[in-house]
Design a protein around this motif. Structure first.
Motif, mmCIF file in Angstrom:
data_model
loop_
_atom_site.group_PDB
_atom_site.id
_atom_site.type_symbol
_atom_site.label_atom_id
_atom_site.label_comp_id
_atom_site.label_asym_id
_atom_site.label_seq_id
_atom_site.Cartn_x
_atom_site.Cartn_y
_atom_site.Cartn_z
ATOM 1 N N MET A 181 0.791 -1.228 0.000
ATOM 2 C CA MET A 181 0.000 0.000 0.000
ATOM 3 C C MET A 181 0.824 1.280 0.000
ATOM 4 N N SER A 182 2.114 1.144 0.320
ATOM 5 C CA SER A 182 2.950 2.345 0.272
ATOM 6 C C SER A 182 4.250 2.056 -0.468
ATOM 7 N N ILE A 197 -3.039 2.140 -3.647
ATOM 8 C CA ILE A 197 -2.155 2.573 -2.568
ATOM 9 C C ILE A 197 -2.956 3.389 -1.562
ATOM 10 N N LYS A 198 -2.328 3.642 -0.437
ATOM 11 C CA LYS A 198 -2.940 4.475 0.611
ATOM 12 C C LYS A 198 -2.982 5.919 0.122
ATOM 13 N N SER A 199 -4.067 6.595 0.391
ATOM 14 C CA SER A 199 -4.107 8.015 0.068
ATOM 15 C C SER A 199 -5.000 8.727 1.056
ATOM 16 N N LEU A 201 -6.252 3.892 -3.462
ATOM 17 C CA LEU A 201 -6.207 4.744 -4.634
ATOM 18 C C LEU A 201 -5.523 3.997 -5.782
#
Lengths: 343, 343, 343, 343
Positions: free
Chosen positions: A211-212, A240-242, A250
């Motif tokens: 995710m990052s 990914i994380k947003s 995202l």
């Protein structure tokens, strides 16, 4: 690597930097500009990459010019990787992997029902989780080996290769027994021991982006598998994380052509986890194919409101059929093939 | 949970939502506003949490009102957790854990030299990695059991408890043999099998926050350890991923008081990994203590430019001594204690 | 709104919350669950939205159930907005806006050359900046009114509507004189005075998403324009900030169907600023069209290495022509029209 | 700048790169390594910075080695900037700016009440908004000039300098008339015209960091003010966008020492907007002072539940007094001064 030296460094500091570089068995190529002195560090790739240049006093910045991965890179292999998953299904080089199935394996009957529907719609790989990475220790954790057995049985009955997640080095052997492809989940993308372990098998690996994780991180994790001799790695973008909480994650679709420039490995897209919303999955599946993805991963359930895991993001079988109809037209437009799984 | 119903839903849809909720053994409390109908879902906590409410047709949004963790919560235990790490070192409730040492264990002599220096400066727990989660398969991966043996020997010689990272469920037994506290690294924060496995030991666990984990994610991971009966979990903020590449990660110091409101578990701060820059570590260590952290984790090396891992972010022993001098004054100002490790 | 009350609140606190809500002219609908008391707040939308409910002692959380925008919402207008930009170019409802041109207006000859090429390739709106939002005060800031004059002249000569950025409320009048559509750049998405000012004109507005704006933020900024009576707003996704520095920004393509669910306004995609890389622009332009975008915004320059602004991300005219050829096929597949600009 | 050339580039491509660089009036310093050719680009700083080197065919990457700001840099001025705000209040070089007051100016009586309380607690600058950047066009937008008049009157009555936000270039003149310091809000950090406009006044400027701005972006925006001849800029960290929605923004405290290494300008911290939560503001205010901040900006309201803007994040006067008591002790410990405002 290129070292930028701090302004106003003394000759003695410069000499110490050069000496330290040379003591590492590397060459230092010094060049004084109007405002900064820079030093090119030249030598064997790995020696250069692992040298702690940033720790030398007087160094302002270290600018990397070498990619940290090798086997995964386009420079190492120019042509797209193309390989078999089983049951006649090829991935890469214009062959699209269409992976579908429920989040978790819940029982033989329901899995067969869903599998039959997605195969009829054009899916060529069946998915289903037997070991589930749940954020809560109190949530349904999957059926374990019973689930694996069901998955194998249904895959064979339908004539489809199957993929399932492996979460623990200790599960690699048993999952290997039942599956055609390992899935490494996003949360384990940097579980390096697990990567090495599946690298030692000879089954393809579906490696989901963390995710990052940036493109380099993802390719470094693929490198862990490749370095063990297992060349069949499929990368998967799954969001990914947003800061935007209106979608689960995202979707970073530009990763597809970005990776294709850097690597020969196939890369598919999972709009289910990337968006977490059934209304966004079909348009993003189409966008992914138009953007060059080597396949699509979609979660399908015949009764999402009774699903034991991730029900709210599953497509219904008829919704999957509809999006597959459009994907087929797009595939034809872009000269891509959706191989048929054959029993 | 509260369900927000889509506008213009029919009575039939409303009835289906209520029926579905009741078929899950839960109660539905319907309330019509001017613009939206909302339904409160009432029942046993776990049943409510795990129900796939978002998958019911007609549901616009599901608003959670229950925290998904229990044992880790302040509601479950009002008082701060305070516990022993060994060698007379308590953590929590005003006792500060001062963890220091090199990134990787490189040899007995160098570890003893660094350990002696940090102990003299006031550190009360010695750290050092024997299994290193390196992003490159070609980088130094740690000394393994040899490293563990060295760590134990040096810890005993100096009279300090030791902590080291465990990366694989298969390493838990051997790491348990040599260490006083397990470290779960950021990349393994959601390696749920590993969390369960260390939860089954009776050694404290230092749980580092994942790079894209929020406070709830972190406490859910702690819950995995606690649910196995291991009550001694120390949380650790070590920076999250951000768009700013001028620091290695982004230190989220507000997590400290944020977590203290939600949980009774101690939380410490690691400015070394959070910033990756020796010039930023001392001010952020001071900020962390002033902000209420239960301890500080700093990487120290006597010769960073020769370190086998993460040299560029290590403090020199005299820099560590200087920041510890200021931390002691701050601790006194805020009535905190730095327990002395005793052999 | 729904208020979640802190656990263990006294009856007196509950009464104070209810009294405060009622003193704001709103109704409080109290409902006690097993673990939490929740209070529905009912009343006129704006009064509810602006009430500082979170500041009332005893309130744990305020859960919004009303969207904060009105005129921009799908609930306010069900059908897609479709409107004219001029020169026979419609946008929305299946009509694709194909905006192309150089980053900055550099001169009449070069703009005409680029404009002619993009029109021949199928572009229907010409872009070019006269006022440039440069991060450095020392960089080329645009030709100002001279640039506007050139843009108008070239647009008229080619028979294309033109769009250009306005950065300052004081420029609205002069830009209005020369342009067919205002562009509000990402950095000004929350320059509320500028939004109100262009809202008072009767020219369409191309509103670019801010680098850290979510869908609600974007629609709230559109609402500022709409609230002044200007109904012709085109939204534009152009990438958000992310941790991945391999692309200039991160393209959030799921925003397209996400916004289409929430709003009737057309939304286009700018892969030039979103990726900053010529190799990624064509595949992301195709993905955007397949994902449902109402148009594409691409920067084109006939000599990027001499461009005064953003040269490295510009497509060459022949590259633009190639991607437009593929877009036309996609448009046909999805029954979309690319209106021709007519002089 | 350093150019990394694509692998397998032909001699002709190399020659074209060098020729292009030289045609820009710059020098090219070519250096061939084992794996990559790199070219140092040497010349006048601004010419080098603005050259579109990335657009030259064959260029793989451009590595910047020069900072893009000048007047704001530590290299330009070694000593900390120290300057007067008025009423005897100095900022920088160990003098702490303690800014406090309500979010919005709501009336003379309430502002006087709050101002008196914060001054008694040790605040030395009074804040209050007359023009409010509200995300909703339907929310309270501030009292405008009436608010400015009240702010001036209360500031004079209490003997405190006052600061208020300016949102529009057209407001600069009138705000200049009433205030001692301009505030540029986070959403306008890259409103370059506004920056230039306040740069042309001779009043200090409080420049808040944008929600997705890195240290370089922030210093570039300061450079816009400095380049106009206004040397009195105070930077302010107020939180960035992040994936964690449990706080309003994410406080990036490491920005303080990070900026102090790069620039001579004072930098303060606003824990009110950074966290949005009264329980987190005091610990983060203390952390900021311990981490080296040149001041603290806190919103205070005597009746948050009736505040017209941002009530939920305001401290009560007695809470502000308590945290100021602790800040005074910290300031003493670190040899910092909190200047007293004198009428």
């Amino acid at each position: 690597m290129i070292i930028v030296v701090k302004p106003n460094s003394t000759d003695e500091q410069l000499r110490h930097i050069v000496d330290t570089i040379e003591s590492m068995g590397l060459k230092a190529d010094l060049s004084k500009g109007l405002h900064r002195t820079v030093i090119g560090v030249i030598g064997e790739e790995d020696a250069v990459r692992n040298a702690p240049l940033g720790a030398i006093p007087g160094v302002e910045e270290v600018l990397p010019i070498l990619k940290p991965y090798k086997l995964a890179s386009r420079e190492y292999q120019k042509e797209d990787s193309v390989f078999d998953i089983g049951f006649g299904v090829k991935v890469g080089g214009g062959n699209l992997a269409m992976i579908a199935g429920p989040c978790a394996i819940e029982g033989e009957e329901i899995l067969f029902e869903i599998g039959k529907a997605v195969k009829a719609a054009g899916a060529n790989i069946l998915r289903g989780g037997a070991y589930k990475p749940r954020t809560s220790p109190y949530a349904f954790q999957g059926l374990g080996e019973d689930g694996l057995r069901i998955l194998r049985k249904v895959g064979d009955a339908l004539g489809m290769p199957v993929v399932t997640e492996v979460m623990d080095t200790r599960q690699v052997e048993i999952v290997n027994k039942y599956t055609d492809m390992f899935q490494i989940g996003a949360r384990n993308m940097q579980n390096f021991n697990l990567l090495s372990e599946v690298g030692q098998t000879r089954k393809p690996v579906l490696l989901k982006r963390g995710m990052s994780a940036g493109p380099t991180d993802l390719l470094m994790s693929a490198e862990y598998v490749l370095a063990q001799g297992n060349k069949r790695v499929i990368l998967c973008e799954r969001g990914i994380k947003s800061f935007d909480s209106s979608t689960r994650n995202l979707l970073d679709l530009a990763l597809v052509p970005n990776i294709k420039g850097l690597s020969h490995l196939p890369i598919i897209v999972d709009p289910s986890h990337a968006t977490g919303r059934p209304d966004l999955i079909p348009p993003m599946a189409l966008a992914a194919v138009a953007g060059g993805a080597d396949g699509i991963h979609i979660e399908v359930h015949s009764c999402p409101e009774k699903a034991l895991s991730d029900g709210p993001q599953a497509l219904l079988p008829h919704q999957y059929e509809a999006v597959m109809g459009q994907i087929r037209k797009l595939a034809a437009l872009f000269n891509k093939t959706i191989p048929e799984a054959k029993g």
